[in-house]
Design a protein around this motif. Sequence first.
Motif, short mmCIF file in Angstrom:
data_model
loop_
_atom_site.label_atom_id
_atom_site.label_comp_id
_atom_site.label_asym_id
_atom_site.label_seq_id
_atom_site.Cartn_x
_atom_site.Cartn_y
_atom_site.Cartn_z
N CYS A 100 44.28 45.03 44.77
CA CYS A 100 43.20 44.11 45.14
C CYS A 100 42.88 44.27 46.57
N GLY B 167 42.92 42.69 49.16
CA GLY B 167 44.01 42.24 50.17
C GLY B 167 44.94 43.22 50.29
N VAL B 168 45.58 43.58 49.02
CA VAL B 168 46.73 44.78 49.27
C VAL B 168 46.29 45.96 49.87
N CYS C 117 46.29 38.26 53.81
CA CYS C 117 45.09 38.39 53.05
C CYS C 117 43.95 37.24 53.68
N LEU D 115 42.08 35.70 51.98
CA LEU D 115 42.13 34.62 50.97
C LEU D 115 43.39 33.64 51.14
N VAL D 116 44.36 34.35 51.67
CA VAL D 116 45.39 33.47 52.01
C VAL D 116 45.02 32.56 53.34
N THR E 259 47.85 31.46 45.56
CA THR E 259 46.57 32.33 45.43
C THR E 259 46.76 33.29 43.95
N THR E 260 48.07 33.22 43.66
CA THR E 260 48.48 34.11 42.73
C THR E 260 49.05 33.56 41.37
N CYS F 134 43.00 33.62 43.53
CA CYS F 134 41.85 34.47 44.15
C CYS F 134 41.07 35.24 43.02
N TYR F 135 39.96 35.92 43.34
CA TYR F 135 39.45 36.64 42.24
C TYR F 135 40.16 37.80 41.60
N ALA F 136 41.02 38.13 42.59
CA ALA F 136 41.81 39.34 41.87
C ALA F 136 42.76 38.91 40.85
N THR F 137 43.50 37.87 41.06
CA THR F 137 44.46 37.13 39.88
C THR F 137 43.62 36.85 38.78
N ALA G 251 48.43 43.29 41.01
CA ALA G 251 47.54 43.67 42.20
C ALA G 251 48.08 44.18 43.33
FE1 SF4 Z 1 44.49 38.50 48.57
FE2 SF4 Z 1 44.36 37.75 45.88
FE3 SF4 Z 1 45.18 40.25 46.53
FE4 SF4 Z 1 46.95 38.14 47.03
S1 SF4 Z 1 46.20 38.86 45.01
S2 SF4 Z 1 46.51 39.85 48.39
S3 SF4 Z 1 45.18 36.70 47.57
S4 SF4 Z 1 43.04 39.38 46.86
#
Ligand code: SF4
Length: 319
Positions: A22, A24-25, A106, A108-109, A175-176, A205-208, A277
Amino acid sequence: MTDPARLRPPLKVLLASPRGFCAGVDRAIQIVERAIEKYGAPVYVRHEIVHNRHVVDRLRAMGAVFVEELDDCPDDRPVVFSAHGVPKSVPAAARSRQMLYLDATCPLVSKVHVEAQRHYDAGREIVLIGHAGHPEVVGTMGQLPEGAVTLIETPDDARAYRPQNPANVAFATQTTLSVDDTAEIVSILRARFPAIAAPHKEDICYATTNRQEAVKTVAARADVLLVLGSANSSNSVRLAEVGRRAGVARSHLIDDASALDLAWLEGARTVGVTAGASAPEVLVQGLIDRLCEAFDVEVEEIDAARETVSFKLPRALAV
Ligand code: SF4
């Protein structure tokens, strides 16, 4: 001569999309790589930068040193905080030691951290839905004084929760989490506390969300589901759970292709493949290569969502 592919049983591979890294990673890994480039090795990283053994091993080989606590870092080397976020006390301690630190939390966190602070400033009692001990939960709870946030892990916790003022409660989430499990907990809280303040927009989050959606689509047609990811990766563990709930009893979480047991695929004609992710795409290719050794594989990509999210690097590392 007989075509060797004809000797192998056919296997359809449904490749879930989106899967794997994702935004953030991706950002967190780049922060460590660029920090090593800019400052030289070693660069210290507090906690695994993301929960994936392959990612951590690769960065370690480049010169990253992973530690659990800031106390394990020397004052004179840069330190990176992981994508999961850290309690406020950690950057404060780094500042007091005049350390150079880079925050790979991240965005989003960080958004959840800001929300929790906003609720606290408004005098609300705060509930955090999440898993005890997960570094993201430790980081979010650590934004506020001890006792300001109550952790809720299960629907039973939500039923048992007793705030001092039921009319002034707020919730936030890790978020996960599993989208479906969280919806159940939130509906219990909303039924008990109709005025509960909720996130402006989903904390999951969107990715989860997208990876879980893709797994549900794949699971509808798969006999077996293989999820690439490490056992300590919350979003990867959730993907295997979502597969099981969607009816694929044979859903397995594996670190890489070497962990695949071909006995799992006995009688299977269709296998779903995805990656958490924090799992690199190279692992997906490695798994497909391994399947190709044993089966006559046909790959079909299943698109559940398009992702265009990306996050900027901290100014100190931007090129
Ligand atoms: Fe960010 Fe979501 Fe990726 Fe976690 S899983 S790092 S909150 S985008």
